[in-house]
Scaffold this motif. Structure first.
Motif: not given
Length: 124
Positions: A1-3, A44-49, A58-59
């Motif tokens: 499901g959606c978080l 670097q990454t993508t998080f929550r768009k 993020l870690s």
């Protein structure tokens, strides 16, 4: 499901698993990020768009908790790709500059002048 919430335990566990899939565990304890990196070598990454999120930040948030707005995530190991929360600590901009100088990474003399001019040219 959606978080729905970053405070939802399922959400946090899924994000941790996603991070752990993109690291190499080194014998020195570093968790080297194998995903995208910024021009200056930080994971670097993508998080929550949102793109360009530092993997180390993020870690920290996933394993240690919220980062106050005025603090940076610094590396004890001095490895920009490392996202091991035990190798990270929070500090101010001044703490970061002091840490950089103590570890011999601060630009000096000619390098400092060139670095400053390049940053101005690049709009940073």
């Amino acid at each position: 499901g959606c978080l729905k919430s970053p405070n939802d335990l399922d959400y946090i566990e899924k994000t941790k698993k996603r991070l752990l899939c993109k690291i190499n565990f080194n014998s020195n304890g570093c968790w080297d990020w194998t995903g995208n990196c910024s021009d200056n070598g930080y994971g670097q990454t993508t998080f929550r768009k949102k793109t360009g999120i530092k993997a180390s930040r993020l870690s920290w948030e996933m394993w240690k908790g919220k980062i106050p707005d005025d603090l940076f995530v610094l590396h004890r190991c001095d490895n920009r790709k490392c996202i091991n929360p035990d190798h990270l600590f929070l500090g101010t901009h001044e703490d970061n500059m002091k840490d950089m100088k103590e570890k011999g990474r601060a630009c000096k003399g000619e390098k400092s002048h060139l670095h400053h001019n390049n940053r101005k040219k690049n709009g940073k």
